[in-house]
Structure formats: structure tokens, C-alpha cells
Design a protein around this motif. Structure first.
Motif, PDB file in Angstrom:
ATOM      1  N   VAL A   1      -4.652   6.597  -2.171  1.00 19.15           N
ATOM      2  CA  VAL A   1      -4.132   5.315  -1.640  1.00 19.15           C
ATOM      3  C   VAL A   1      -4.104   4.348  -2.636  1.00 19.15           C
ATOM      4  N   LEU A   2      -2.872   3.683  -2.956  1.00 22.44           N
ATOM      5  CA  LEU A   2      -2.788   2.706  -3.945  1.00 22.44           C
ATOM      6  C   LEU A   2      -2.260   1.523  -3.409  1.00 22.44           C
ATOM      7  N   PRO A   3      -3.241   0.482  -3.843  1.00 18.68           N
ATOM      8  CA  PRO A   3      -3.101  -0.883  -3.171  1.00 18.68           C
ATOM      9  C   PRO A   3      -1.981  -1.606  -4.021  1.00 18.68           C
ATOM     10  N   CYS A   4      -1.245  -2.568  -3.329  1.00 20.00           N
ATOM     11  CA  CYS A   4      -0.106  -3.523  -4.179  1.00 20.00           C
ATOM     12  C   CYS A   4      -0.337  -4.622  -3.979  1.00 20.00           C
TER      13      CYS A   4
ATOM     14  N   GLU B   1       0.552   5.579   0.312  1.00 25.53           N
ATOM     15  CA  GLU B   1      -0.192   6.779   0.400  1.00 25.53           C
ATOM     16  C   GLU B   1       0.325   8.054  -0.418  1.00 25.53           C
TER      17      GLU B   1
ATOM     18  N   HIS C   1      -5.264   4.621 -12.184  1.00 22.55           N
ATOM     19  CA  HIS C   1      -6.020   4.969 -10.718  1.00 22.55           C
ATOM     20  C   HIS C   1      -7.060   5.703 -11.285  1.00 22.55           C
TER      21      HIS C   1
ATOM     22  N   LEU D   1       1.508  -2.365  -8.621  1.00 20.33           N
ATOM     23  CA  LEU D   1       0.358  -1.590  -8.267  1.00 20.33           C
ATOM     24  C   LEU D   1      -1.172  -2.467  -8.591  1.00 20.33           C
TER      25      LEU D   1
ATOM     26  N   MET E   1       0.745  -1.109   0.082  1.00 20.61           N
ATOM     27  CA  MET E   1      -0.076  -0.075   0.014  1.00 20.61           C
ATOM     28  C   MET E   1       0.979   1.294   0.045  1.00 20.61           C
TER      29      MET E   1
END
Lengths: 214, 303
Positions: B150-153, B3, B140, B120, B1
Motif C-alpha cells: 500500500v503506497l501512501p499519497c 493498493e 518503498h 507518492l 493511497m
């Protein structure tokens, strides 16, 4: 127009390179026949195919060239096979007013009133020659000659999504808002492109379109 | 994740794009230098198809609440880590939980790529996680990153290895090498002389759709042309004579004559051009261009 210049013989097509990976094939009136034939052969070196106005661009995968199979496919395409008719789409259009600011000017230029212009535009059945410019933007052929109009001298910075437009010998629909140089005569609420759909583009090359005034 | 504490000028989620949709009017898109993104992915143990970030000129401030393994390739940026640890390009970096990474501005060039172990994990659209700004989809939410995102990984697999990448030789100052375009014959002698002898400047109106150049007018003998398929690197000349080099998000068809096409080996250089940079062109035979394999990145263990 020009149907007789295509010929029914199997003359090898003219091709030109656009960089190392782009192979532009002159296809005349048979663009969609070439496209369909190449798609059906599933040649592994072809990464993408872009039909356009009388030509087809083959984009080859990195590191590949023209194989013997591709060369054979290009010289033996069944250009005289009849194309099957595409699906017919009826597209509701609000003509004129804010939705179509260029309608009065185009009608005057064509020597008719706005109602006659709309009648002529809705009376014709169009076919999708190819998609380009924006995702899902159809270049529709079959525009009556009286309605042909050169593109605007200066493009608009922003054309609304769904705008129905005239550009040269084509009519088309802007799927998304953005800059555009065609004359805007109306607007539709139909979603022409949605990347979440299984078939993202509403229209495919070869499909037929009728406009219905609302 | 990840931010996003502060967004950069244009931070885009990118992978290798979605070739194959040209007939729908959709260009292949994807990272401006696919080999650089693939190298960054290799440094963090990802598949080359994993999505990373493409950062342009002014970069973001990113926080890694759970820590992470990242790598940067492409243009060197003035950059810092909150831990104060060394921040090198082209090698595996291990970030502690809560660490921030600040990419300030490109020192030279224009774009860098950030890969994150696991990739990502934005939802794929049409088979790709790349952002396509012209139509606002992919990546995104179809847009550049904004503060507060907030990007999920993804979940990584395998052990972390500390690696280093050797960049291919880079001749950013040399003329861009081109092969003749399909409509070279539609230009007059003065136009051809202007194009091949002139120096152009990259205009500020350039973006991923195309690099707009300003310089000696490339005059046409005939400027009319039916719409034809085009691809990134094709150099179009509209009636005003000012060339446009089509970019990764450029249209799939164009109605302007194509005077030349940038050779594949030089396409990554386009991603590093910024407004005001000088551009010259030099012509090359197609067969020679083919023989110049696209410059390869080498990955090795960090000693």
C-alpha cells in the motif's frame, strides 16, 4: 610513490570532457586537495564531485558550462597546501575461514603463511583514497607491496557484506553484498553505509583506517 | 493511497534522484527519463520533485480506493481501467473511488511513468524518494513493489486542471548520438571501426545500472586504467570488448576505458531500450551536442 611528480607549481590541470556535463580533471596525488578546495568554493554550476584514482570528475548542472569562476578555481587551486589528517577508524576483522576464502591462496602467492599475511595487513595504516563502486566502498591506499594482487580472473556473483578484500594496489571493504572481483580475506560487522545516518558513509576520503584482528 | 493488487516486473518509486553524493559512492539515480516524470507530475498538478512510479515492460494492477488524479508518460502500455473509461497517455486522468488501473505490457519501448496527484509519500532517504535497488534503500522499502503493498499519497494543493502534454520528437530508431570519451585514444583502429560502424544488441543482463551490449568486439590498444569518475551515458569497454552504457544507478567510478558518452538529448532514449533491441552509434562534436537542448515537453489545457 610518485609524490615528487605532483610538483608544487600551479600548472593548470589537464581536463577532458565525459559527455557534456562531466569534466574529468587530472589531479595526480592532489585529488583530495582539489576536492576540498572546490567543495569549499561552493560554485553553483557544480552538481557533484567524484574523487577517484588520480582524477576528479566534476558533474555540471544541466544547461551550465565552465564559468570564469570555475576556470579560475581550477587554475589557482592550492595544491601545495597540506591536507589536514582525517579521522582514524579501527575496524575489527575476522580473517580467513568462511569469512576470508581467498586468504590461503593470496598468502601462498605472496610467499608467506596466513598468519604473516594477516600481520602485514593489520600492521599498515591505510588512508581512504576515494569511495566508489558501491555506496560507501573505500579504496584504501597504503597496502604493503608484498600484498598487492591482481583482481580475480572471474568475479564472484555474490560477495558478503562487510568483506575485506584486496584488489590490485588497494584494500577495501564491501559495504553491501553483491558481485565483486576482489580477493576476500576477511569480514567485518561494521556498517560502512547507512542511508539513514546523517553522514551515510562511515569513512570519508582522507580518513585513516587500521584493521584489528579478532 | 494506492493498493498494489498485482506487481509488475519491476515497479519502482522514483523522483529526480539525489545528485550530490558521488563522493560517497552513490550515483544520482532517479527516473530514467526525468523530463517524462516531470511532465507526468505537471499533468496532475504536482511539483516536478514529486515521486511517481517507474514501470518496466510488464506493469502492475493498482487500485485507488479513494480515487485519484493520475497521468502516464513514456512508453505506451496495453492498459485498462475498471471503469472502462478511456485511458490515454500524456494527459490528466481522473479515477473514481475504487477504480483499478491495469498496466499490462509495453507495446513499444520499455518504461513508463505514472504520476499521482499529491505524489507518492514514501519517506525520503538522502533527500530523495527514489528507489536504489543496488543497495536496497529508498523508495518503498528499498525494493520493487510487491502484491499487497500500500503506497501512501501526499495531500494535494490547488484545483485539478485537465491538461495534455506534447512529447518531444522521438527518433528511437536512429543511431544513438555520442561525443568522444576521455579514453578514445586507448582503442585501436579496428576497435574504433567496430564501435562506430557496428550494430549492437541490448543484452538481457541489462538493468538500471547499465545497458550491456553484444556485438563486434571493440578492441583496445590499452585496456588498463586507474579508476575514474563516470556518469550515466558513459560507454565503458571492458577487456572482452563488449560495451556497457552506464545507467542511472551505475557505479560512480569505473576502471574501464570510456570510448564515448551518449549526448544529453539522447539519454531519455536509453530508458526505452529493451533486450534484443539494435543499437548503433554516431559521433558528434561536443559543441553541437550542447546546442541540442534536451527535448522539452509542452503542457497545455485539454480542450
Amino acid at each position: 610513490m610518485g609524490k615528487d611528480t605532483m610538483g608544487q607549481s600551479h600548472i593548470p590541470p589537464v581536463w577532458r570532457w565525459v559527455g557534456e556535463r562531466g569534466l574529468r580533471i587530472v589531479t595526480g596525488e592532489a585529488t583530495l586537495a582539489y576536492y576540498a578546495a572546490l567543495i569549499s568554493q561552493g560554485l553553483p554550476e557544480i552538481e557533484d564531485l567524484v574523487p577517484a584514482d588520480g582524477s576528479l570528475l566534476l558533474i555540471l548542472r544541466r544547461g551550465t558550462g565552465v564559468s570564469a569562476e570555475l576556470r579560475a578555481a581550477l587554475t589557482a587551486l592550492p595544491v601545495d597546501e597540506p591536507m589536514k589528517q582525517g579521522a582514524l577508524h579501527e575496524i575489527a576483522v575476522e580473517y580467513g575461514g568462511i569469512a576470508g576464502p581467498d586468504l590461503p591462496g593470496l598468502a601462498e602467492q605472496a610467499g608467506m603463511d596466513a598468519a604473516s599475511y594477516i600481520n602485514r595487513h593489520t600492521a599498515a595504516e591505510y588512508s581512504v583514497a576515494f569511495l566508489g563502486f558501491q555506496p560507501g566502498f573505500p579504496y584504501l591506499q597504503g597496502l604493503p607491496r608484498a600484498l598487492h594482487a591482481r583482481r580475480r580472473a572471474s568475479p564472484r556473483v555474490r560477495v558478503a557484506a562487510g568483506s575485506v578484500a584486496i584488489g590490485g594496489t588497494y584494500t577495501g571493504i564491501y559495504p553491501a553484498s553483491g558481485p565483486g572481483g576482489w580477493h576476500i580475506i576477511g569480514r567485518t560487522t561494521v556498517a560502512l553505509f547507512d542511508p539513514q545516518r546523517e553522514a551515510p558513509a562511515l569513512l570519508a576520503a582522507g580518513d585513516r583506517v587500521r584493521f584489528v584482528p579478532i | 493511497m494506492i493498493e498494489v493488487l498485482r506487481a509488475g516486473l519491476c515497479d519502482l518509486v522514483m523522483d529526480l534522484g539525489w545528485p550530490g553524493w558521488g563522493a560517497l559512492g552513490v550515483p544520482a539515480g532517479g527516473a530514467g527519463d526525468p523530463a517524462a516524470l516531470a511532465a507526468a507530475n505537471a499533468l496532475v498538478g504536482n511539483n516536478e520533485m514529486a515521486a511517481g512510479l517507474e514501470v518496466t515492460l510488464l506493469g502492475p494492477l493498482l487500485r485507488f480506493p479513494l480515487g485519484g488524479v493520475v497521468a502516464l508518460t513514456g512508453a505506451p502500455f496495453a492498459a485498462t481501467r475498471s471503469s472502462g473509461a478511456a485511458l490515454a497517455w500524456n494527459q490528466t486522468l481522473v479515477l473514481a473511488a475504487g477504480e483499478t488501473l491495469s498496466l499490462e505490457r509495453a507495446e513499444t519501448g520499455c518504461r513508463c511513468w505514472l504520476a499521482v496527484r499529491g505524489g507518492l509519500a514514501v519517506p525520503p532517504v538522502m533527500g530523495s524518494r527514489s528507489t536504489f535497488l543496488p543497495a536496497g534503500f529508498g523508495g518503498h522499502l528499498g525494493r520493487a513493489l510487491q502484491g499487497g503493498d500500500v503506497l501512501p499519497c501526499g495531500t494535494p494543493a490547488g484545483a485539478v486542471r485537465l491538461l495534455r502534454a506534447r512529447t518531444p520528437s522521438n527518433a528511437q530508431a536512429a543511431p544513438l548520438r555520442v561525443v568522444a570519451g576521455p579514453q578514445l585514444g586507448q582503442f585501436d583502429d579496428a576497435g574504433l571501426a567496430a564501435f562506430f560502424a557496428g550494430t549492437y544488441r541490448v543484452n538481457a543482463a541489462s538493468d538500471r545500472r547499465g545497458l550491456r551490449l553484444r556485438g563486434p568486439a571493440v578492441t583496445h590498444a590499452q585496456s588498463a586504467l586507474p579508476s575514474q569518475g563516470v556518469l550515466p551515458g558513459a560507454v565503458q569497454v571492458p577487456p572482452d570488448g563488449q560495451p556497457i552504457i552506464l545507467g542511472w544507478d551505475g557505479p560512480v567510478t569505473g576502471g574501464y576505458p570510456v570510448i564515448a558518452a551518449i549526448i544529453s538529448a539522447d539519454l531519455p532514449r536509453l530508458a526505452q531500450l529493451r533486450a534484443g533491441d539494435a543499437v548503433r552509434f554516431v559521433t558528434m562534436e561536443l559543441e553541437r551536442a550542447r546546442a541540442l537542448a534536451e527535448a522539452a515537453w509542452e503542457i497545455e489545457e485539454l480542450a
